[in-house]
Design a protein around this motif. Structure first.
Motif, PDB file in Angstrom:
ATOM      1  N   ALA A   1       0.850  -1.184   0.000  1.00 34.08           N
ATOM      2  CA  ALA A   1       0.000   0.000   0.000  1.00 34.08           C
ATOM      3  C   ALA A   1       0.883   1.230   0.000  1.00 34.08           C
ATOM      4  O   ALA A   1       1.920   1.262   0.670  1.00 34.08           O
ATOM      5  CB  ALA A   1      -0.918   0.014   1.227  1.00 34.08           C
ATOM      6  N   ASP A   2       0.481   2.224  -0.773  1.00 33.56           N
ATOM      7  CA  ASP A   2       1.157   3.513  -0.765  1.00 33.56           C
ATOM      8  C   ASP A   2       0.434   4.399   0.250  1.00 33.56           C
ATOM      9  O   ASP A   2      -0.641   4.946  -0.047  1.00 33.56           O
ATOM     10  CB  ASP A   2       1.135   4.149  -2.157  1.00 33.56           C
ATOM     11  N   GLU A   3       1.021   4.507   1.448  1.00 31.71           N
ATOM     12  CA  GLU A   3       0.384   5.239   2.531  1.00 31.71           C
ATOM     13  C   GLU A   3       0.841   6.693   2.550  1.00 31.71           C
ATOM     14  O   GLU A   3       1.944   7.036   2.106  1.00 31.71           O
ATOM     15  CB  GLU A   3       0.692   4.581   3.880  1.00 31.71           C
ATOM     16  N   LEU A   4      -0.014   7.543   3.084  1.00 30.75           N
ATOM     17  CA  LEU A   4       0.325   8.944   3.281  1.00 30.75           C
ATOM     18  C   LEU A   4       1.647   9.065   4.027  1.00 30.75           C
ATOM     19  O   LEU A   4       1.909   8.337   4.986  1.00 30.75           O
ATOM     20  CB  LEU A   4      -0.779   9.615   4.101  1.00 30.75           C
ATOM     21  N   CYS A   5       2.492   9.999   3.582  1.00 27.71           N
ATOM     22  CA  CYS A   5       3.771  10.246   4.232  1.00 27.71           C
ATOM     23  C   CYS A   5       3.931  11.761   4.365  1.00 27.71           C
ATOM     24  O   CYS A   5       4.342  12.448   3.419  1.00 27.71           O
ATOM     25  CB  CYS A   5       4.907   9.645   3.414  1.00 27.71           C
ATOM     26  N   VAL A   6       3.599  12.281   5.522  1.00 20.90           N
ATOM     27  CA  VAL A   6       3.544  13.730   5.734  1.00 20.90           C
ATOM     28  C   VAL A   6       4.949  14.311   5.886  1.00 20.90           C
ATOM     29  O   VAL A   6       5.775  13.793   6.646  1.00 20.90           O
ATOM     30  CB  VAL A   6       2.712  14.053   6.988  1.00 20.90           C
ATOM     31  N   THR A   7       5.200  15.388   5.154  1.00 20.85           N
ATOM     32  CA  THR A   7       6.424  16.155   5.350  1.00 20.85           C
ATOM     33  C   THR A   7       6.136  17.654   5.476  1.00 20.85           C
ATOM     34  O   THR A   7       7.056  18.432   5.729  1.00 20.85           O
ATOM     35  CB  THR A   7       7.421  15.952   4.189  1.00 20.85           C
ATOM     36  N   GLU A   8       4.880  18.054   5.284  1.00 27.37           N
ATOM     37  CA  GLU A   8       4.515  19.468   5.377  1.00 27.37           C
ATOM     38  C   GLU A   8       3.037  19.573   5.736  1.00 27.37           C
ATOM     39  O   GLU A   8       2.256  18.627   5.573  1.00 27.37           O
ATOM     40  CB  GLU A   8       4.800  20.184   4.059  1.00 27.37           C
ATOM     41  N   ILE A   9       2.648  20.752   6.220  1.00 32.05           N
ATOM     42  CA  ILE A   9       1.293  20.923   6.735  1.00 32.05           C
ATOM     43  C   ILE A   9       0.237  20.796   5.638  1.00 32.05           C
ATOM     44  O   ILE A   9      -0.883  20.362   5.909  1.00 32.05           O
ATOM     45  CB  ILE A   9       1.158  22.276   7.480  1.00 32.05           C
ATOM     46  N   ALA A  10       0.568  21.127   4.398  1.00 33.97           N
ATOM     47  CA  ALA A  10      -0.424  20.988   3.331  1.00 33.97           C
ATOM     48  C   ALA A  10      -0.865  19.540   3.164  1.00 33.97           C
ATOM     49  O   ALA A  10      -2.017  19.273   2.790  1.00 33.97           O
ATOM     50  CB  ALA A  10       0.138  21.528   2.017  1.00 33.97           C
ATOM     51  N   HIS A  11       0.028  18.587   3.442  1.00 30.80           N
ATOM     52  CA  HIS A  11      -0.348  17.174   3.366  1.00 30.80           C
ATOM     53  C   HIS A  11      -1.429  16.856   4.391  1.00 30.80           C
ATOM     54  O   HIS A  11      -2.363  16.098   4.117  1.00 30.80           O
ATOM     55  CB  HIS A  11       0.875  16.284   3.614  1.00 30.80           C
ATOM     56  N   VAL A  12      -1.306  17.426   5.577  1.00 35.94           N
ATOM     57  CA  VAL A  12      -2.304  17.218   6.628  1.00 35.94           C
ATOM     58  C   VAL A  12      -3.638  17.841   6.220  1.00 35.94           C
ATOM     59  O   VAL A  12      -4.703  17.218   6.343  1.00 35.94           O
ATOM     60  CB  VAL A  12      -1.816  17.810   7.965  1.00 35.94           C
ATOM     61  N   VAL A  13      -3.588  19.065   5.730  1.00 38.26           N
ATOM     62  CA  VAL A  13      -4.823  19.765   5.365  1.00 38.26           C
ATOM     63  C   VAL A  13      -5.534  19.047   4.224  1.00 38.26           C
ATOM     64  O   VAL A  13      -6.764  18.897   4.239  1.00 38.26           O
ATOM     65  CB  VAL A  13      -4.515  21.231   5.002  1.00 38.26           C
ATOM     66  N   TRP A  14      -4.778  18.553   3.237  1.00 41.94           N
ATOM     67  CA  TRP A  14      -5.435  17.813   2.155  1.00 41.94           C
ATOM     68  C   TRP A  14      -6.087  16.541   2.692  1.00 41.94           C
ATOM     69  O   TRP A  14      -7.186  16.177   2.274  1.00 41.94           O
ATOM     70  CB  TRP A  14      -4.443  17.465   1.045  1.00 41.94           C
ATOM     71  N   ALA A  15      -5.426  15.875   3.632  1.00 41.02           N
ATOM     72  CA  ALA A  15      -6.025  14.672   4.221  1.00 41.02           C
ATOM     73  C   ALA A  15      -7.322  15.015   4.948  1.00 41.02           C
ATOM     74  O   ALA A  15      -8.298  14.261   4.886  1.00 41.02           O
ATOM     75  CB  ALA A  15      -5.041  14.001   5.169  1.00 41.02           C
ATOM     76  N   VAL A  16      -7.350  16.163   5.627  1.00 39.87           N
ATOM     77  CA  VAL A  16      -8.586  16.590   6.286  1.00 39.87           C
ATOM     78  C   VAL A  16      -9.652  16.909   5.241  1.00 39.87           C
ATOM     79  O   VAL A  16     -10.837  16.593   5.426  1.00 39.87           O
ATOM     80  CB  VAL A  16      -8.325  17.796   7.203  1.00 39.87           C
ATOM     81  N   GLN A  17      -9.250  17.536   4.138  1.00 34.13           N
ATOM     82  CA  GLN A  17     -10.196  17.760   3.046  1.00 34.13           C
ATOM     83  C   GLN A  17     -10.821  16.442   2.606  1.00 34.13           C
ATOM     84  O   GLN A  17     -12.006  16.396   2.265  1.00 34.13           O
ATOM     85  CB  GLN A  17      -9.490  18.444   1.878  1.00 34.13           C
ATOM     86  N   MET A  18     -10.065  15.373   2.680  1.00 28.83           N
ATOM     87  CA  MET A  18     -10.583  14.053   2.324  1.00 28.83           C
ATOM     88  C   MET A  18     -11.240  13.366   3.509  1.00 28.83           C
ATOM     89  O   MET A  18     -11.336  12.143   3.546  1.00 28.83           O
ATOM     90  CB  MET A  18      -9.452  13.196   1.748  1.00 28.83           C
ATOM     91  N   SER A  19     -11.637  14.149   4.496  1.00 26.40           N
ATOM     92  CA  SER A  19     -12.442  13.735   5.655  1.00 26.40           C
ATOM     93  C   SER A  19     -11.657  13.002   6.738  1.00 26.40           C
ATOM     94  O   SER A  19     -12.246  12.360   7.602  1.00 26.40           O
ATOM     95  CB  SER A  19     -13.657  12.893   5.234  1.00 26.40           C
ATOM     96  N   THR A  20     -10.324  13.119   6.724  1.00 21.33           N
ATOM     97  CA  THR A  20      -9.524  12.517   7.794  1.00 21.33           C
ATOM     98  C   THR A  20      -9.670  13.336   9.062  1.00 21.33           C
ATOM     99  O   THR A  20      -9.506  14.559   9.058  1.00 21.33           O
ATOM    100  CB  THR A  20      -8.042  12.454   7.394  1.00 21.33           C
ATOM    101  N   VAL A  21      -9.966  12.651  10.164  1.00 19.54           N
ATOM    102  CA  VAL A  21     -10.008  13.268  11.489  1.00 19.54           C
ATOM    103  C   VAL A  21      -8.788  12.835  12.294  1.00 19.54           C
ATOM    104  O   VAL A  21      -8.096  13.657  12.892  1.00 19.54           O
ATOM    105  CB  VAL A  21     -11.306  12.910  12.238  1.00 19.54           C
ATOM    106  N   GLU A  22      -8.523  11.525  12.307  1.00 19.49           N
ATOM    107  CA  GLU A  22      -7.428  10.974  13.104  1.00 19.49           C
ATOM    108  C   GLU A  22      -6.257  10.559  12.201  1.00 19.49           C
ATOM    109  O   GLU A  22      -6.464  10.004  11.114  1.00 19.49           O
ATOM    110  CB  GLU A  22      -7.888   9.741  13.879  1.00 19.49           C
TER     111      GLU A  22
END
Length: 320
Positions: free
Chosen positions: A100-121
């Motif tokens: 699986a190609d999992e999310l790999c955060v290196t900057e805050i925009a990655h977090v915000v995009w994940a929240v846009q995709m309804s990620t809470v945790e």
């Protein structure tokens, strides 16, 4: 009857990137009525902290497309439609012979995009993409059983601190966002998951020796005393994840897994830390885990403890 019209999407700046947020007024947390946009703004307010907690780790996303009162989706793979600047790391699941190609955060925009995709945790691995098979984070999960009072969690946390001090390890505590406490220790990435789990179990057994009336390391949940606290060493097993520092939890109150000082243990109430209250705390205190990479511990002593316990007949619990 016509359905309620959707709120127009908005665009936000996140670390120099523009991220589109759809349905910003959708209520995600019914206790106080906070919305998807409130969740985005929360993560922006703790930007350096959440990025530090997730940096370069494979990360499972817990998504709530309709808010936390709706269905939860455990998402290992990065959702389709990601912009080209999103980053991933490939991990293997030998049991299923899949990757699986999992999310790999290196900057805050990655977090915000994940929240846009309804990620809470956000639930990161305890290893990084440089070598996903060698953990660099040892996680001590103080997990109270159903009838375990929080005062007992506090007492055990002090025992954990005592043992860590004797080992020369620096522990970084945080609330779980639920009823427990987590303590993270940065370690040298020289052992695989099974050995880190063995070391974590050896530590848990030492805590149990010092607080036998409060602690259990019994493997099967049905066999544990419901009034005791389980030191959950299994959170160090491969592909086991827990909510990161600064991760919001998927409950109506929007509680946050929040870094704390050791001297806050006796007075802390995990329910006080929410997306409403943590931004002001963060603005005042900054990231209490910011120095974790500066305090790297070798697990050699704990491996010796594990070997001693095994020589004396301690049974290793099954891998799961």
């Amino acid at each position: 009857m016509a359905g309620k019209a959707k709120t127009p999407a908005i665009e936000l700046e996140a670390g120099g990137r523009t991220v589109r947020v759809s349905n910003p007024d959708r209520v995600y947390f019914p206790a106080r009525g906070e919305t998807k946009l409130d969740l985005v703004k929360y993560y922006l307010s703790v930007g350096d902290g959440i990025v530090n907690a997730l940096r370069e780790r494979p990360c499972m996303m817990h998504r709530f497309p309709e808010g936390v009162a709706g269905e939860k989706v455990h998402q290992k793979r990065l959702p389709h439609g990601a912009p080209p600047w999103m980053e991933t790391v490939q991990v293997k699941f030998p049991r299923y012979n899949r990757t699986a190609d999992e999310l790999c955060v290196t900057e805050i925009a990655h977090v915000v995009w994940a929240v846009q995709m309804s990620t809470v945790e956000f639930h990161p691995w305890n290893s990084r993409r440089a070598d996903t098979e060698k953990p660099d984070e040892w996680r001590i999960d103080l997990d109270p059983m159903p009838d375990c009072p929080f005062d007992r969690v506090r007492r055990v946390a002090h025992v954990v601190q005592e043992v860590l001090d004797e080992l020369g390890a620096v522990g970084y505590p945080k609330t779980s966002g639920g009823s427990g406490i987590h303590v993270y220790v940065r370690v040298q990435p020289e052992y695989g998951f099974s050995d880190v789990r063995r070391a974590a179990l050896a530590f848990a057994r030492e805590v149990e020796r010092r607080a036998p009336d409060d602690v259990t390391t019994t493997w099967w949940r049905k066999d544990r005393d419901p009034k005791k606290l389980f030191v959950d060493y299994n959170q160090n097993a491969r592909d086991h994840t827990i909510a990161s520092a600064y991760s919001v939890r998927g409950n109506p109150e929007g509680t946050v897994s929040t870094p704390i000082h050791w001297d806050e243990i006796d007075d802390v109430n995990p329910k006080d830390f929410t997306i409403e209250t943590v931004p002001a705390r963060y603005a005042e205190l900054g990231d209490l885990h910011a120095t974790i990479d500066d305090n790297v511990y070798s697990l050699a002593t704990l491996m010796e403890w594990a070997e001693r316990d095994e020589r004396e007949g301690a049974e290793a619990p099954p891998e799961d």
